[in-house]
Every structure is written in C-alpha cells, then in structure tokens.
Design a protein around this motif. Structure first.
Motif, PDB file in Angstrom:
ATOM      1  N   LEU A  68       0.849  -1.204   0.000  1.00 50.08           N
ATOM      2  CA  LEU A  68       0.000   0.000   0.000  1.00 50.08           C
ATOM      3  C   LEU A  68       0.885   1.255   0.000  1.00 50.08           C
ATOM      4  N   ALA A  69       1.989   1.202   0.780  1.00 48.77           N
ATOM      5  CA  ALA A  69       2.897   2.363   0.849  1.00 48.77           C
ATOM      6  C   ALA A  69       3.612   2.584  -0.482  1.00 48.77           C
ATOM      7  N   GLN A  70       3.830   1.520  -1.241  1.00 51.83           N
ATOM      8  CA  GLN A  70       4.444   1.701  -2.570  1.00 51.83           C
ATOM      9  C   GLN A  70       3.465   2.328  -3.548  1.00 51.83           C
ATOM     10  N   LYS A  71       2.177   2.087  -3.308  1.00 53.89           N
ATOM     11  CA  LYS A  71       1.148   2.570  -4.245  1.00 53.89           C
ATOM     12  C   LYS A  71       0.634   3.958  -3.895  1.00 53.89           C
ATOM     13  N   ILE A  72       0.480   4.231  -2.575  1.00 51.00           N
ATOM     14  CA  ILE A  72      -0.159   5.499  -2.163  1.00 51.00           C
ATOM     15  C   ILE A  72       0.740   6.253  -1.195  1.00 51.00           C
ATOM     16  N   GLY A  73       1.080   7.491  -1.566  1.00 46.36           N
ATOM     17  CA  GLY A  73       1.841   8.362  -0.672  1.00 46.36           C
ATOM     18  C   GLY A  73       0.916   9.364  -0.005  1.00 46.36           C
ATOM     19  N   PHE A  74       1.347   9.889   1.141  1.00 40.58           N
ATOM     20  CA  PHE A  74       0.498  10.816   1.890  1.00 40.58           C
ATOM     21  C   PHE A  74       1.348  11.984   2.365  1.00 40.58           C
ATOM     22  N   VAL A  75       0.941  13.186   2.033  1.00 35.82           N
ATOM     23  CA  VAL A  75       1.625  14.376   2.548  1.00 35.82           C
ATOM     24  C   VAL A  75       0.744  14.960   3.642  1.00 35.82           C
ATOM     25  N   PHE A  76       1.259  14.908   4.879  1.00 35.96           N
ATOM     26  CA  PHE A  76       0.467  15.362   6.025  1.00 35.96           C
ATOM     27  C   PHE A  76       0.421  16.892   6.098  1.00 35.96           C
ATOM     28  N   GLN A  77      -0.606  17.369   6.799  1.00 35.57           N
ATOM     29  CA  GLN A  77      -0.788  18.806   6.986  1.00 35.57           C
ATOM     30  C   GLN A  77       0.295  19.365   7.917  1.00 35.57           C
ATOM     31  N   ASP A  78       0.610  18.575   8.936  1.00 35.67           N
ATOM     32  CA  ASP A  78       1.549  19.037   9.950  1.00 35.67           C
ATOM     33  C   ASP A  78       2.844  18.227   9.810  1.00 35.67           C
ATOM     34  N   ASN A  79       3.924  18.909   9.417  1.00 34.53           N
ATOM     35  CA  ASN A  79       5.199  18.213   9.253  1.00 34.53           C
ATOM     36  C   ASN A  79       6.144  18.622  10.365  1.00 34.53           C
ATOM     37  N   GLY A  80       5.844  18.186  11.551  1.00 31.02           N
ATOM     38  CA  GLY A  80       6.664  18.494  12.721  1.00 31.02           C
ATOM     39  C   GLY A  80       8.085  17.987  12.510  1.00 31.02           C
ATOM     40  N   ALA A  81       8.994  18.478  13.333  1.00 28.81           N
ATOM     41  CA  ALA A  81      10.395  18.115  13.123  1.00 28.81           C
ATOM     42  C   ALA A  81      10.979  17.510  14.392  1.00 28.81           C
ATOM     43  N   PRO A  82      10.711  16.223  14.657  1.00 29.17           N
ATOM     44  CA  PRO A  82      11.166  15.649  15.917  1.00 29.17           C
ATOM     45  C   PRO A  82      12.675  15.439  15.998  1.00 29.17           C
ATOM     46  N   PHE A  83      13.342  15.179  14.852  1.00 29.80           N
ATOM     47  CA  PHE A  83      14.783  14.863  14.899  1.00 29.80           C
ATOM     48  C   PHE A  83      15.562  15.765  13.939  1.00 29.80           C
ATOM     49  N   PRO A  84      16.807  16.122  14.338  1.00 32.15           N
ATOM     50  CA  PRO A  84      17.589  17.057  13.511  1.00 32.15           C
ATOM     51  C   PRO A  84      18.311  16.377  12.343  1.00 32.15           C
ATOM     52  N   TYR A  85      17.597  15.582  11.557  1.00 29.97           N
ATOM     53  CA  TYR A  85      18.247  14.931  10.409  1.00 29.97           C
ATOM     54  C   TYR A  85      18.482  15.939   9.289  1.00 29.97           C
ATOM     55  N   PRO A  86      19.529  15.705   8.468  1.00 28.56           N
ATOM     56  CA  PRO A  86      19.661  16.534   7.268  1.00 28.56           C
ATOM     57  C   PRO A  86      18.470  16.282   6.346  1.00 28.56           C
ATOM     58  N   VAL A  87      18.101  17.311   5.591  1.00 28.15           N
ATOM     59  CA  VAL A  87      16.943  17.213   4.702  1.00 28.15           C
ATOM     60  C   VAL A  87      17.038  16.013   3.761  1.00 28.15           C
ATOM     61  N   ILE A  88      18.222  15.759   3.205  1.00 24.57           N
ATOM     62  CA  ILE A  88      18.358  14.652   2.248  1.00 24.57           C
ATOM     63  C   ILE A  88      18.005  13.308   2.918  1.00 24.57           C
ATOM     64  N   GLU A  89      18.351  13.169   4.210  1.00 23.28           N
ATOM     65  CA  GLU A  89      18.032  11.912   4.916  1.00 23.28           C
ATOM     66  C   GLU A  89      16.522  11.778   5.113  1.00 23.28           C
ATOM     67  N   VAL A  90      15.861  12.924   5.382  1.00 22.52           N
ATOM     68  CA  VAL A  90      14.403  12.898   5.559  1.00 22.52           C
ATOM     69  C   VAL A  90      13.743  12.463   4.243  1.00 22.52           C
ATOM     70  N   VAL A  91      14.239  12.992   3.136  1.00 21.81           N
ATOM     71  CA  VAL A  91      13.643  12.645   1.833  1.00 21.81           C
ATOM     72  C   VAL A  91      13.911  11.165   1.528  1.00 21.81           C
ATOM     73  N   LYS A  92      15.110  10.694   1.886  1.00 24.74           N
ATOM     74  CA  LYS A  92      15.436   9.276   1.635  1.00 24.74           C
ATOM     75  C   LYS A  92      14.523   8.327   2.416  1.00 24.74           C
ATOM     76  N   MET A  93      13.978   8.821   3.532  1.00 25.79           N
ATOM     77  CA  MET A  93      13.041   7.969   4.310  1.00 25.79           C
ATOM     78  C   MET A  93      11.855   7.549   3.448  1.00 25.79           C
ATOM     79  N   GLY A  94      11.535   8.362   2.438  1.00 25.05           N
ATOM     80  CA  GLY A  94      10.451   8.001   1.529  1.00 25.05           C
ATOM     81  C   GLY A  94      10.719   6.699   0.789  1.00 25.05           C
ATOM     82  N   ARG A  95      11.997   6.282   0.743  1.00 26.73           N
ATOM     83  CA  ARG A  95      12.349   5.065   0.004  1.00 26.73           C
ATOM     84  C   ARG A  95      12.070   3.796   0.823  1.00 26.73           C
ATOM     85  N   ALA A  96      11.718   3.962   2.123  1.00 27.70           N
ATOM     86  CA  ALA A  96      11.569   2.814   3.028  1.00 27.70           C
ATOM     87  C   ALA A  96      10.713   1.672   2.464  1.00 27.70           C
ATOM     88  N   PRO A  97       9.550   1.951   1.830  1.00 29.90           N
ATOM     89  CA  PRO A  97       8.729   0.830   1.362  1.00 29.90           C
ATOM     90  C   PRO A  97       9.408  -0.013   0.274  1.00 29.90           C
TER      91      PRO A  97
END
Ligand code: ATP
Length: 266
Positions: A76-105
């Motif tokens: 389902l995660a490979q088929k449907i992505g979701f952009v949330f309204q609230d993008n809180g920032a719990p951890f100080p990761y570099p932006v590129i690492e946050v974007v790479k998290m999208g590759r998890a599925p």
C-alpha cells in the motif's frame, strides 16, 4: 479497466458521529482531484480512509481494483503516498536523509538506502525546487520549507497516487504556485493526486476535478468550472461569492476566479 482509485458506498464514523456516508467516486491515472469544504467537514478523515490509516465503517476503497484493506502495508505504501498537513520536526536529520526515508517501502528488511535511493531523493528535491536545502537540518528550516521537503519525500517514495492534506497551507505565494505546478507535472507524468485546499481559486486556475464536501457527502463532483459556482460556494461556506472572468493574455481563454462579495454574509 479499473479506475486508479475508487470509493464505493464509503462510510466513516468517529464513535457515534458519522463523518461521511454513501460516498462514491472514481478517479483515473493522471487525474487531479481537489477536495473543497468548510473546516471540519471531513476532508482529512476522507484522505486518511483512502490511505487505509482509518478503517471505513462500511463500503470499499480500491486501488487498481484491489481492496486496500486486504493489501500488505508495504504494498500500500508503494502505491499510495500521503503528505500530512503538519510536518513536525522531531529529529535534527539533514533534509536529504528525511527525503530518503520516503524510500523505506522499497527497501528489504534491515537494509539501508543506497546510491540509487540518494539519486532519487536528490531528484525529488530538484522537482520541488529546494536542492539548496539538501544538507540543512530539518529542525532548522521554516514550516513552508518543511512542507516542500515532505512533498519531496513522498515523490521519492515513487507511489502511483499521492494524497496531500492542504499542501499549500504554509507556503508563500510563489511556493503555492510552485507546488501547484509540481502537482500538474506529476499528473502529466501519470500520477493520480488528491489534495485538500481552502482556496477555490486553485482548482479554477489549475484545471482539475473538484469534489465539494458538505454534510457528509459531495454536493458536487466534476470539472472545476461546473463545481465552483456562486451557489455551491454559498452553500458550502455560507458567504456570498462572485465569480469573475478576466482575459489575461490575448488569444487565450479567459481565466475565472472567485472573490467574496463586499456586502457580507448571507
Ligand atoms: N480523532 C478524532 N476523534 C473524533 N472526532 C474527530 C477526530 N478527528 C477529527 N474529528 C472530527 O471530525 C470532523 C472532521 O474532521 P476533519 O479533520 O476530517 O475535517 P477537515 O474537513 O479536514 O477540517 P479542516 O479543513 O479544518 O482541516 C471534525 O468535526 C473533527 O472535529
């Protein structure tokens, strides 16, 4: 052929309170559907049901003809992505690492993103116009920039369908336009997009389908031109609105846009 995404007799309740019922629609590959409706009418709840985060009380939601409630989480995660309204920032990761998290599925269990995933993440940052934020800490960028990063992360996920909850709400005028252009581009590339918005002018200016939600159902569904009318806007938001047209460029079709009437509420 099955539509890309369909909801059939959908119903969702929070406890004893029905948020929507007997809701039906289908959209195809390359469609953009804009959900409009007053605060609290159920737009976010509907998106969450379409993604499978909330279970429908009854009815069915299908992607490519397959019922989403029986799909594995990773499929389902490979088929449907979701952009949330609230993008809180719990951890100080570099932006590129946050974007790479999208590759998890797409990763095998216990494996890390590789060079291919980094290249996809960098391309996603280019797509939303923020390659310069690549190495900044996610906790040290603005709310609007975080929203663009969240969109990039979802693009990097590589889904067929992207659900976006108010993707332009924290953005300045330029970045609102940029995100709407990105959405157009993604749809032309074959993705299916559903977004919620509080700006009826967005779908008018970026021709797409519109569903207007009110009292747990769609009061209108179709082209922006047919749905965004003075009477539908009055019914949905309870204010008098005027639709105007303007010829911006000679030889091009006139642009339609709406403005609240100055003489107040109905
Ligand atoms: N977890 C919850 N439990 C109970 N009721 C909820 C919950 N989440 C939302 N609601 C209620 O459900 C209704 C629909 O909420 P939802 O967030 O889907 O509306 P919305 O159209 O997205 O609103 P907005 O435009 O303000 O973001 C609202 O009345 C809200 O108060």
């Amino acid at each position: 052929m099955s539509p890309k995404l369909g909801l059939y007799k959908g119903r969702f309740d929070y406890g004893h309170r029905t948020i929507f019922e007997d809701l039906n629609f289908e959209i195809d590959k390359g469609d953009i559907l804009c959900l409009l409706g007053a605060n609290g009418c159920g737009k976010t709840t509907l998106l969450r049901c379409l993604r499978g985060f909330l279970p429908l009380r009854s009815g069915s939601c299908r992607i490519d003809g397959t019922e989403i409630s029986i799909m594995r989480t990773s499929s389902l995660a490979q088929k449907i992505g979701f952009v949330f309204q609230d993008n809180g920032a719990p951890f100080p990761y570099p932006v590129i690492e946050v974007v790479k998290m999208g590759r998890a599925p797409h990763l095998k269990m216990f494996s890390s993103p590789g060079a291919h995933d980094t290249a996809i993440a960098e391309q996603a940052l280019e797509t939303v116009g923020i390659p310069h934020l690549r190495d900044r800490e996610f906790t040290h960028i603005s709310g609007g920039e975080r929203q663009l990063v969240a969109i990039a992360r979802t693009i990097a996920q590589g889904p067929d369908v992207i659900l976006m909850d108010e993707p332009t709400s924290a953005l300045d005028f330029r970045n609102q336009t940029l995100v709407l252009q990105v959405i157009d581009k993604l749809a032309r590339a074959g993705l299916t997009i559903i977004l919620t918005t509080h700006y009826p002018n967005h779908p008018l200016l970026h021709a797409c389908k519109v569903a207007m939600m009110n009292n747990g159902n769609f009061i209108a569904f179709g082209s922006a031109e047919s749905v965004i009318t003075e009477s539908n806007l009055r019914r949905t938001y309870g204010i008098d609105v005027q639709i105007l047209t303007s010829q911006c460029h000679e030889g091009e079709a006139p642009v339609r846009f709406c403005v609240p009437r100055q003489d107040g509420e109905t």
